[in-house]
Structures are given as structure tokens and as C-alpha cells.
Design a protein around this motif. Structure first.
Motif, PDB file in Angstrom:
ATOM      1  N   TRP A  49       3.935  74.533 -13.464  1.00  0.00           N
ATOM      2  CA  TRP A  49       4.957  73.704 -14.110  1.00  0.00           C
ATOM      3  C   TRP A  49       4.272  72.575 -14.854  1.00  0.00           C
ATOM      4  O   TRP A  49       3.246  72.056 -14.406  1.00  0.00           O
ATOM      5  CB  TRP A  49       5.904  73.116 -13.062  1.00  0.00           C
ATOM      6  N   GLN A  51       5.513  69.217 -17.852  1.00  0.00           N
ATOM      7  CA  GLN A  51       6.506  68.603 -18.732  1.00  0.00           C
ATOM      8  C   GLN A  51       5.814  67.527 -19.546  1.00  0.00           C
ATOM      9  O   GLN A  51       5.000  66.762 -19.014  1.00  0.00           O
ATOM     10  CB  GLN A  51       7.649  67.996 -17.925  1.00  0.00           C
ATOM     11  N   GLY A  80      13.019  75.971 -12.136  1.00  0.00           N
ATOM     12  CA  GLY A  80      13.972  75.372 -13.067  1.00  0.00           C
ATOM     13  C   GLY A  80      15.376  75.304 -12.496  1.00  0.00           C
ATOM     14  O   GLY A  80      16.358  75.260 -13.236  1.00  0.00           O
ATOM     15  N   TRP A  82      17.819  73.206 -11.223  1.00  0.00           N
ATOM     16  CA  TRP A  82      18.200  71.794 -11.123  1.00  0.00           C
ATOM     17  C   TRP A  82      19.305  71.559 -10.101  1.00  0.00           C
ATOM     18  O   TRP A  82      19.348  70.503  -9.475  1.00  0.00           O
ATOM     19  CB  TRP A  82      18.595  71.260 -12.504  1.00  0.00           C
TER      20      TRP A  82
END
Length: 97
Positions: A49, A51, A80, A82
Motif C-alpha cells: 500500500w 498513498q 481498500g 474503508w
């Protein structure tokens, strides 16, 4: 300039969170063991992951936040999911907010 928070899965199944201004170079450093420390003893590592953030402060804040998360919450981030992250956050707070 862009900054990144990232999560690696180590060979022993553990996770390592970090931040950098050059994700490709930093991953190569982790993968080669050049940085020493935690990941060097758990090679190979896989980037699971990342970002991008506008500032180093934001990327560092994300790293620190993720380091405090449970394994389940890190895995929800990788997926992913959430909604699961939100559920896990509520459960940790004893069902509040």
C-alpha cells in the motif's frame, strides 16, 4: 514535490509502515537490506500500500497513524475496505463515535 506513506509486508508476515519522498528508491533500499533495521531482517518485503501526500508532514502523520493500527485495520487498508477500517476504529473506541 510529492511524499508517500507506505506499508510493506515482510517475509515473516509482519507489516512495516514508513514515509519517503522517493517511493521507488526507498522500496529498493528496503528490498536490498541497505537500510538495516527491521526490514533487513525480514526480507524479502512487498509493497502492499502507498498513498501520495502534498507535504512530508502529512506523509509522516499517516505513517505514525498506521503504525498504531491493529493488523486487521492494516489489512483493511491494503484491501481498500474503508467501511471495515471505520468499523474497527469504532470497536477500538468501545463502540463510540
Amino acid at each position: 514535490m510529492e511524499f508517500h506513506a507506505y506499508l510493506l509486508r515482510c517475509n515473516d508476515g509482519s507489516y512495516y509502515a514508513g514515509h519517503t519522498d522517493n517511493l521507488e528508491t526507498r522500496f529498493a533500499q528496503h528490498q536490498s537490506g541497505a537500510l538495516g533495521g527491521y526490514t533487513a531482517k525480514r526480507l524479502p518485503v512487498v509493497l502492499v500500500w502507498s498513498q501520495a501526500f502534498a507535504s512530508r508532514d502529512e506523509a509522516f502523520a499517516a505513517e505514525r497513524r498506521i503504525k498504531g493500527w491493529s493488523r486487521a485495520k492494516k489489512e483493511a487498508l491494503i484491501a481498500g475496505d474503508w467501511r471495515r477500517i471505520s468499523d474497527l476504529a469504532r470497536n477500538r473506541q468501545g463502540g463510540k463515535g
